[in-house]
Design a protein around this motif. Structure first.
Motif, mmCIF file in Angstrom:
data_model
loop_
_atom_site.group_PDB
_atom_site.id
_atom_site.type_symbol
_atom_site.label_atom_id
_atom_site.label_comp_id
_atom_site.label_asym_id
_atom_site.label_seq_id
_atom_site.Cartn_x
_atom_site.Cartn_y
_atom_site.Cartn_z
ATOM 1 N N ASP A 37 89.453 126.311 66.976
ATOM 2 C CA ASP A 37 90.187 125.908 68.178
ATOM 3 C C ASP A 37 90.517 124.420 68.165
ATOM 4 O O ASP A 37 91.542 123.999 68.696
ATOM 5 C CB ASP A 37 89.361 126.218 69.437
ATOM 6 N N VAL A 93 94.471 124.858 68.619
ATOM 7 C CA VAL A 93 95.114 124.642 69.920
ATOM 8 C C VAL A 93 96.036 123.422 69.896
ATOM 9 O O VAL A 93 97.200 123.518 70.317
ATOM 10 C CB VAL A 93 94.069 124.524 71.048
ATOM 11 N N VAL A 100 100.123 123.356 70.520
ATOM 12 C CA VAL A 100 100.767 122.443 71.479
ATOM 13 C C VAL A 100 101.802 121.580 70.767
ATOM 14 O O VAL A 100 102.887 121.315 71.298
ATOM 15 C CB VAL A 100 99.710 121.564 72.183
ATOM 16 N N ILE A 132 99.138 126.342 74.926
ATOM 17 C CA ILE A 132 97.773 126.553 75.416
ATOM 18 C C ILE A 132 97.554 128.016 75.776
ATOM 19 O O ILE A 132 96.589 128.643 75.343
ATOM 20 C CB ILE A 132 97.472 125.626 76.607
ATOM 21 N N TRP A 133 98.480 128.602 76.581
ATOM 22 C CA TRP A 133 98.269 130.007 76.940
ATOM 23 C C TRP A 133 98.580 130.941 75.774
ATOM 24 O O TRP A 133 97.986 132.034 75.683
ATOM 25 C CB TRP A 133 99.064 130.395 78.193
ATOM 26 N N ALA A 190 95.234 130.774 74.130
ATOM 27 C CA ALA A 190 94.084 131.185 74.940
ATOM 28 C C ALA A 190 94.127 132.654 75.317
ATOM 29 O O ALA A 190 93.095 133.339 75.293
ATOM 30 C CB ALA A 190 94.012 130.323 76.202
ATOM 31 N N ALA A 213 91.654 125.460 76.923
ATOM 32 C CA ALA A 213 92.532 124.639 77.754
ATOM 33 C C ALA A 213 92.243 123.159 77.559
ATOM 34 O O ALA A 213 93.162 122.324 77.502
ATOM 35 C CB ALA A 213 92.365 125.030 79.224
ATOM 36 N N GLY A 224 93.564 121.844 74.351
ATOM 37 C CA GLY A 224 94.997 121.640 74.436
ATOM 38 C C GLY A 224 95.368 120.223 74.813
ATOM 39 O O GLY A 224 96.439 119.727 74.436
#
Length: 504
Positions: A62, A66, A70, A78-79, A82, A284, A287
């Motif tokens: 991650d 992540v 981004v 992020i989503w 995630a 999150a 991110g």
């Protein structure tokens, strides 16, 4: 940046702490049976198992993945990262509840397929699970070499050798007990990383307002898209393959199933749900690293955002971050290594090579496997480090799930699912996806060029559809009640006085 001497000091400190803890647990818990090594005797507390599951899912990948998402697509990354990760922990719940009811005496979930089908089906599952776990370990080790090597100037291969050696030693000692106990410390470390270092990073570059203003300035005409959650430009390249692969990867991950069998049966849903929520919050926060990178650098490649951004912190913070990153890294790799050790001892050695093997012999095989596959993971990562991007490796890592999830679900809930259908669906699916992957990446063969999410979707459709079709043509009439070991005294918490009875 941290100099090489400081980097080696951190590695040494981490090694001493982790091995010492594992040795203490080895002595305290009496890790001298296969059951204790593989499933912690089925008596792990829900808090320990939840922390272990959560931090295993908060894998070190991650930290790279992540921010890279981004960097490619902005806030929406992020989503996109995630949602599948959280989905993976939640999708496991109905499988876990059904499995704990049908097969309460299990030590590894892959042994279920012998009870449900036959040894051929079992071998097919073992193959898929084995390379899936090895790939998971490679992904984590890849991160270790990239991040720790990048911030200390130490050769990434040397970093990976130290990491793999230390993890192999403490798993050799403590098995799943050692993995879960060190995971608990690593879970606390992960919380520190997200709650302390990410905010510190933001204020180091001027605060949230400065980050936002600089992002708008640096991104120029791309700012509206990159600052919108509705930016779907990369949905086919990032979200869909992740959702179809790693989004259901938890169902086939032996590391997850070890914890399912280790925790109290009536706490299964709770620990999986809490673990999934914890994963979302940490992703999150990771991110934010990517957002700071977009605000600070105008020409940094998405794949290098993490190391570039972390280099902005004061030296003391980089040192602390590296120590925390080591903890998080270890939590994932040790889980996969423990899973592979159990798979080797129980599913390969005991079930197919020596069905009369004593518990002591199985335990020795598990410990030897923990060292042997540590070497395999290291060699595989060295070969891949300079030839594939992290995002490619991450997404391809979920390919095994596309073959196994559908047939597994049918085997749990549909009594007509046959061994022929199960094996045919998985094998044909894997052959097709392997060919399409090779053709798409121009490896050895040529053929149609499909996107990765399309390859995974085809894998799911073929494995589930073909498995069901063959089973309809030649059905089983399986009695699920026959799976549970007759006379088993499995208690509510998953413990059993004859836990090893099925080895007789």
């Amino acid at each position: 940046m941290v100099d090489q001497l400081g980097g080696f000091g951190l590695l040494a400190f981490w090694a001493v702490v982790m091995i010492s803890i594992s040795y203490f647990i080895y002595r305290r818990q009496g890790v001298n049976t296969t059951s204790e090594f593989i499933t912690a005797g089925g008596r792990a507390q829900v808090g320990l198992a939840t922390a272990s599951f959560a931090v295993t899912w908060m894998w070190a990948g991650d930290v790279l993945g992540v921010p890279q998402y981004v960097g490619i697509t902005g806030v929406a990354g992020i989503w996109m990262y995630a949602a599948p990760a959280v989905l993976s922990s939640l999708v496991v719940i109905p499988f876990a509840l059904r499995m704990r009811k049908l097969f309460p005496q299990g030590l590894t979930y892959s042994e279920y397929f012998i009870k449900r089908f036959d040894k051929t089906a079992h071998l097919v599952v073992v193959f898929v699970v084995l390379y899936t776990m090895v790939l998971g370990g490679v992904i984590q080790l890849f991160v270790g070499g990239t991040v720790i090597g990048g911030l200390t100037g130490i050769d990434p291969n040397l970093v990976m050798a130290v990491l793999m050696g230390v993890i192999g030693v403490y798993i050799l000692l403590g098995g799943l007990w050692g993995s879960m106990t060190t995971d608990f410390i690593q879970f606390i470390s992960a919380l520190v990383l997200t709650l302390v270092f990410v905010p510190l990073l933001v204020f180091e570059v001027g605060g949230p307002g400065v980050v936002y203003d600089q992002m708008v300035q640096n991104l120029g005409s791309d700012a509206p898209a990159f600052l919108s959650l509705a930016n779907l430009d990369a949905i086919e390249g990032l979200f869909l393959p992740y959702a179809l692969g790693l989004g259901v990867w938890g169902v086939v991950s032996l590391a997850t199933w070890q914890r399912v069998f280790a925790v109290r049966r009536d706490k299964t849903s709770r620990f999986l749900t809490i673990g999934g929520i914890g994963v979302f919050t940490t992703i999150a926060m990771y991110g934010v690293i990517g957002l700071v990178g977009l605000a600070t650098f105008t020409d940094a490649a998405p794949g290098s955002l993490t190391t570039e951004v972390l280099g902005l912190m004061p030296e003391w913070a980089v040192i602390a971050f590296l120590l925390v990153a080591l903890m998080v890294l270890g939590s994932s790799v040790d889980s996969y290594l423990t899973a592979i050790a159990s798979l080797t001892a129980r599913d390969i050695y005991y079930r197919h090579l020596d069905t009369d093997a004593s518990d002591d012999r199985q335990l020795r095989v598990a410990r030897v496997a923990s060292v042997g596959f540590a070497v395999v993971m290291f060699v595989a990562t060295v070969l891949l480090l300079d030839s594939i991007s992290f995002t490619q490796l991450l997404l391809v890592g979920g390919i095994g799930a596309s073959a196994l999830v559908g047939p597994f679900a049918l085997s749990l809930f549909w009594r007509k699912m046959s061994s022929a259908g199960f094996v045919t669906g998985i094998v044909v699916s894997q052959l097709i996806t392997a060919f399409l992957l090779a053709a798409s990446y121009d490896v050895v063969v040529t053929g149609p060029d499909f996107m990765l999410w399309e390859i995974m979707a085809i894998g799911h459709l073929v494995s589930t559809g073909l498995g069901a079709a063959v089973s309809i043509a030649s059905p089983d009439e399986f009695e699920f009640e026959s799976i549970a070991q007759e006379g088993s005294s499995v208690a509510t918490d998953g413990g059993s006085s004859d836990r090893d009875g099925d080895a007789a």
